[in-house]
Design an enzyme around this catalytic site. Structure first.
Site: not given
Length: 464
Positions: A272, A277, A284, A295, A354, A356, A358
């Site tokens: 990933k 993010d 968030k 992230d 959020d 995102e 996956r």
């Protein structure tokens, strides 16, 4: 940090046993480990220690509060002799000694050396296997890591352990090879940490791709970087959907290592690469956003791992695929309730912007299967904070429907110190990703089993 081997406590390090490519110098401290149920005289190096050191050790161990329990250390300052300091390391009971304690002992010694500003350490091992040497090197370099890129150095300079000597009576070429192997692995782990620690304003999808290109230079690695135009031709709507809210366009980074036979199917890692993010429109909380430049740690791990494979000349074929994007808020950003068409053809209903990671991984996994037909497919990601709720910070969640992979992953975790623990992926959990308007949703309405939900979602994009 440089490493050397020596077979004698005299004249450290012994020049003839120095590891090629690694130097060493005078030791500021000699570290001696004892089990609490072991007599001093039975220590492998007791007879070789100068009489002044023996007396100092005996006197120290008689002092109140000084023990040989696991985790204890005691330092003796020596006014004379070859070492300015003697460090007594308590190893606890011999029957309770383990690889875990071996790793922690090396880390604690390095931290003590840094706090004491010792530049050189010698460790006298009662018995040293090649695996012990590799672990000591790996964990010493990991413990010495500090991200200082954006900090001004103090007037006295940064504390640094510059050299370490392993003293053992039976060292040989296997130990030397193990030291080099451990250094290679640790250096690449620290490289991944450097990438992950880089602030989001400096580490964009474009600069992450540049980092992959840079590390491939001089190594047996091929790199290609797909632009949004190329991704659009492949219909990678999930990855493009996450990235479209940012001024920094997404990238798909592909790295190939060919160390095996041409006919060997590769091991493929999909990491990933969310370089920042914000959470998107499911923004968030401020306190949760500060470290979201990390992230992309899964992508950093995949990049550094395949570089380590090349350095170690492993006889396998491997591929690292990093879908990289920023998840930002803007007029063009994707929204809760949107439908994104993935490369696999599945329509993804956005339950939460959020979730995102996956989404980009879904297209990465599909790309891996379409172009590489992997024998093993591993995705690695900072996928969800629910993993921390389940396991704390001591282990990574491992999710697979393949029993052999689950066993192998757990065993590798124990051997390396990067512990993992399996979570179930029973079909009863399929309801977590059941969509109302799409084929699958990236985030359902349940509060429970968040890590499993992520794994179930990704499983929908994997065949066999």
């Amino acid at each position: 940090m440089k490493f050397a081997l020596a077979q004698s406590l005299r004249g450290l390090p012994a020049p003839r046993s120095r590891v090629r490519g690694y130097g060493a110098g005078k030791a500021d401290a000699l570290a001696l480990g004892w089990f609490e149920d072991q007599k001093l005289a039975s220590h492998g190096w007791w007879s070789a220690l100068p009489q002044s050191v023996k007396k100092a050790v005996q006197h120290q161990l008689k002092r109140p509060g000084v023990t040989l329990e696991w985790g204890s250390t005691s330092t003796i300052q020596m006014p004379k002799g070859p070492w300015a300091n003697i460090v007594i390391i308590g190893l606890g009971k011999r029957a309770e000694w383990s690889d875990r304690r071996n790793r922690l002992a090396a880390r604690r010694l390095i931290r003590q050396a840094l706090s004491s500003r010792w530049s050189g350490i010698a460790i006298a091992f009662q018995k040293l296997t090649p695996d012990d040497a590799q672990q000591a090197v790996e964990n010493s370099l990991l413990a010495a890591y500090d991200y200082r890129v954006h900090r001004q150095a103090p007037k006295a300079g940064w504390p640094e352990v510059k050299h370490m000597t392993f003293v053992a009576k039976d060292v040989n070429a296997e130990h030397a090879a193990a030291i080099k192997r451990g250094a290679t692995i640790a250096e690449m782990v620290n490289h991944a940490r450097d990438l992950a620690n880089t602030p989001g304003g400096l580490m964009t999808p474009k600069t992450l791709a540049a980092a992959a290109v840079k590390i491939a230079r001089g190594r047996k690695l091929k790199v290609k970087v797909l632009t949004p135009v190329q991704m659009a031709k492949l219909k990678m709507g999930a990855l493009l959907g996450v990235g479209k809210g940012s001024d920094e366009p997404p990238r798909l980074i592909v790295m190939e290592y060919s160390g095996g036979k041409k006919s060997d199917q590769p091991v493929v890692f999909v990491g990933k690469g969310i370089t920042f993010d914000s959470g998107g429109y499911n923004l968030k909380p401020g306190a949760s956003m500060n470290e979201m430049h990390m992230d992309m740690s899964g992508g950093a791990a995949a990049i550094s791992a395949i570089a380590a494979m090349a350095d170690l000349k492993l006889k396998i074929n491997a591929v690292a695929i990093i879908p990289a994007a920023e998840n930002m808020v803007s007029g063009s950003g994707f929204r809760p309730g949107d439908i994104l068409k993935s490369m696999s053809g599945l329509n993804i209903e956005i339950g939460n912007t959020d979730a995102e990671g996956r989404l980009v991984l879904a297209d990465g996994l599909t790309y891996a299967q379409k172009f590489y037909k992997p024998q093993v497919l591993v995705d690695v990601a900072t996928l969800t904070g629910a993993a921390l709720v389940a396991l704390g910070q001591e282990a990574t969640a491992l999710l697979t429907k393949n029993a052999n992979l689950q066993t192998a992953g757990t065993e590798i975790g124990e051997a390396s110190g990067d512990y993992v623990w399996p979570l179930p992926m029973w079909e009863e959990y399929d309801g977590l990703v059941k969509a109302t308007f799409g084929d699958v949703t990236n985030s359902g309405k349940s509060r429970w089993g968040g890590t499993i939900e992520g794994g179930i979602f990704l499983s929908k994009f994997v065949k066999n």
